[in-house]
Design an enzyme around this catalytic site. Sequence first.
Site, PDB file in Angstrom:
ATOM      1  CE  LYS A  96      45.800  35.242  40.766  1.00  0.00           C
ATOM      2  NZ  LYS A  96      44.428  35.536  39.624  1.00  0.00           N
TER       3      LYS A  96
ATOM      4  CE  LYS B 137      43.689  32.122  41.945  1.00  0.00           C
ATOM      5  NZ  LYS B 137      42.630  32.731  41.371  1.00  0.00           N
TER       6      LYS B 137
ATOM      7  CG  ASP C 235      41.586  37.035  41.542  1.00  0.00           C
ATOM      8  OD1 ASP C 235      40.395  37.200  42.127  1.00  0.00           O
ATOM      9  OD2 ASP C 235      42.224  36.063  41.393  1.00  0.00           O
TER      10      ASP C 235
END
Length: 247
Positions: free
Chosen positions: A173, A207, A99
């Site tokens: 995300k 996400k 990430d």
Amino acid sequence: MNVKSYLDSTYLKTAEQAGLSESENEIIAEGFVQEAIDEDFKLIMIRPNRVELAKKMIFNANSKVQVGTVIDFPEGKSSIADKLEEALQCIQNGADELDFVCNYTAFKNGNEVLIKEEILKGTQLGLEHHKIVKWIIEVAALNDLQIAAFSALIKDVVVANFKEENFESVFVKSSTGFYKTENNLPNGATVSSIKIMLENASPLLVKAAGGVRTYQEAIEMIRLGVKRIGTSGAKAIASGQEPSSQY
């Protein structure tokens, strides 16, 4: 609905942030890994220095829990070379998912050339090693137009440079969960920000991280279309309780 399959159980606090000693914080982190194993969550999201520990615990438990970690966390201001070096080390240590924190400050300043390069090179590194790659855009630092443009930019880079079969391995995300907002404004995923991301990131996945605190909120995010939810209260959410953590 099996909400557990969407949950990335997350513990990213340093000892200083947690108000603990290093050894006390290590025990907390180990507890999160063990909980992810016991509860059969999709993934445990942990700091880079704990990837090897998590992989060892999961292997010893014969578990299928995946290990994710954060790159250039939480501000995303490091050079592309430093981002890639950290990511490669995490891959070598056994991370399954990366990430990356996008350099959202550079994006806000109009430096799209830098952003496109880090998206390209970071995604390329992850996919070459068969990893899931997620790009954190820090929605609390952006207005709606910037959220839309940032999501679309990431999508455009990935679609232009990678095969369609790879699209499901790249996420946009929402948040780190560590951004400092004023006036107690949300610092993570909101319904409005997630809707904008979904509209502009497709066919990439989304996400939702930070701010999802209850089972009903998790279900709402899933019904909107998110494929992952990052939370430090995964067990509480899965059991229908409200977690004590703010992330």
